[in-house]
Design an enzyme around this catalytic site. Structure first.
Site, PDB file in Angstrom:
ATOM      1  N   CYS A 129      -0.819  10.376 -12.288  1.00  0.00           N
ATOM      2  CA  CYS A 129      -2.310  10.112 -12.319  1.00  0.00           C
ATOM      3  C   CYS A 129      -3.353  11.146 -11.711  1.00  0.00           C
ATOM      4  O   CYS A 129      -2.488  10.627 -10.779  1.00  0.00           O
ATOM      5  CB  CYS A 129      -2.941   8.944 -12.919  1.00  0.00           C
ATOM      6  SG  CYS A 129      -3.040   7.902 -14.736  1.00  0.00           S
ATOM      7  N   CYS A 211      -3.852  12.503 -17.104  1.00  0.00           N
ATOM      8  CA  CYS A 211      -3.992  11.142 -16.731  1.00  0.00           C
ATOM      9  C   CYS A 211      -4.695  11.534 -15.018  1.00  0.00           C
ATOM     10  O   CYS A 211      -4.313  12.302 -14.764  1.00  0.00           O
ATOM     11  CB  CYS A 211      -3.622   9.928 -16.786  1.00  0.00           C
ATOM     12  SG  CYS A 211      -2.483   9.349 -15.528  1.00  0.00           S
TER      13      CYS A 211
END
Length: 310
Positions: A129, A211
């Site tokens: 992420c 993400c």
């Protein structure tokens, strides 16, 4: 009796064949001749058909990259065994095989995303992420940055992107071989060609899997800094998932020797902001992001812009 009369009374015996073949033997020889003739005809027909099979349709784009299978296999091993050994369990032989199966013996202008799904599954990779970096019209600069910041990933820094980067490939519906002479050009021949569909497919997946906070490097010296028809503007922006990506940060970079056509305050950049707002993703923007500007100055340290970089 004169010699001539003696000759007439004792004629020379008729010559006989050197070999007295039985009826069965003669039949065998005949059959053998037929077999030989049929075999020769079959070989000639096979060669002619083989030559026809090798004659590919001509397109306006460059052909499959020479040594395509070897390059795919070599890049896969380099990535999984050297660059990212955490992926050393990937089966590169199978990946290379499935990659070729995705387009061989198929019309290169009728490619669909489903052709590449088995390949996508084999090369699936989790990007951490807040480490996804997109780019548009700034290929070289974005990858200069990820070569230094190796925890960041562009699509080309992922396994499948690394394998396919810069390559061309296609086959033909009537042949099991690659077309090394020419492949469809996306503009002159067809949009749904094997290479374009591949990059749209992997770009969509790259965006869907992103993400955290993600970044994009845009070229502010280009007349179309944010292009709605680019892969970023057409595919990636629209496949970011708001539940996973709260913010997209844009870095608008200007070439040291280029014009400053667009900045974060330009209407084109605002178009990007509007698209993101409709998808409930917040947007921030910075002109000439300092770490990337420093990379530009490494190549041209004496430039006037570089003297002000601190």
């Amino acid at each position: 009796m004169d010699p001539m009369s003696e000759h007439r009374l004792n004629p020379v015996p008729e010559e006989k064949p050197c070999c007295n073949l039985s009826k069965n033997a003669k039949n065998c020889v005949g059959i053998l001749c037929v077999v030989v003739v049929v075999t020769i005809v079959a070989v000639v027909v096979g060669v002619l058909k083989w030559g026809q099979a090798r004659k590919h349709k001509e397109w306006n784009g460059k052909g499959t990259t020479p040594h395509f299978p070897e390059i795919v296999l070599g890049r896969c091993y380099t990535y999984t065994q050297v660059k990212r050994p955490e992926l050393s369990n990937k089966d590169c032989q199978e990946i290379a095989k499935v990659f070729q199966k995705a387009f061989l013996s198929k019309d290169p202008c009728l490619s669909v995303e489903q052709d590449y799904q088995p390949l996508m599954e084999l090369t699936r990779q989790a990007i951490p992420c807040s480490k996804s970096l997109f780019w548009s019209k700034s290929n070289e600069l974005a990858h200069q940055y990820t070569r230094i910041q190796q925890e960041m990933f562009t699509l080309e820094d992922s396994l499948l992107g690394y394998i396919a980067d810069g390559l061309t490939w296609c086959g033909d519906a009537g042949s099991s071989e690659m077309n090394y002479q020419s492949c469809p050009h996306w503009r002159k021949d067809c949009l749904n060609n094997t290479v374009s569909v591949f990059w749209d497919t992997v770009s969509r997946q790259f965006a869907e899997n992103a993400c955290g906070v993600v970044q994009v490097v845009l070229n502010g010296s280009h007349s179309n800094t944010f292009d709605k028809n680019s892969t970023f503007g057409r595919v990636e922006v629209h496949n970011l998932q708001a539940e996973k990506v709260p913010t997209l940060q844009a870095w608008v970079m200007h070439d040291l020797e280029g014009a400053h056509r667009h900045t974060c305050s330009s209407s084109l950049i605002n178009d990007l902001k509007v698209i993101l707002s409709t998808r409930n993703i917040s947007f921030t923007c910075e002109d000439n992001y300092r770490p990337i500007r420093l990379l530009q100055c490494v190549k041209n340290p004496e430039h006037s812009f570089c003297s002000s970089v601190k």
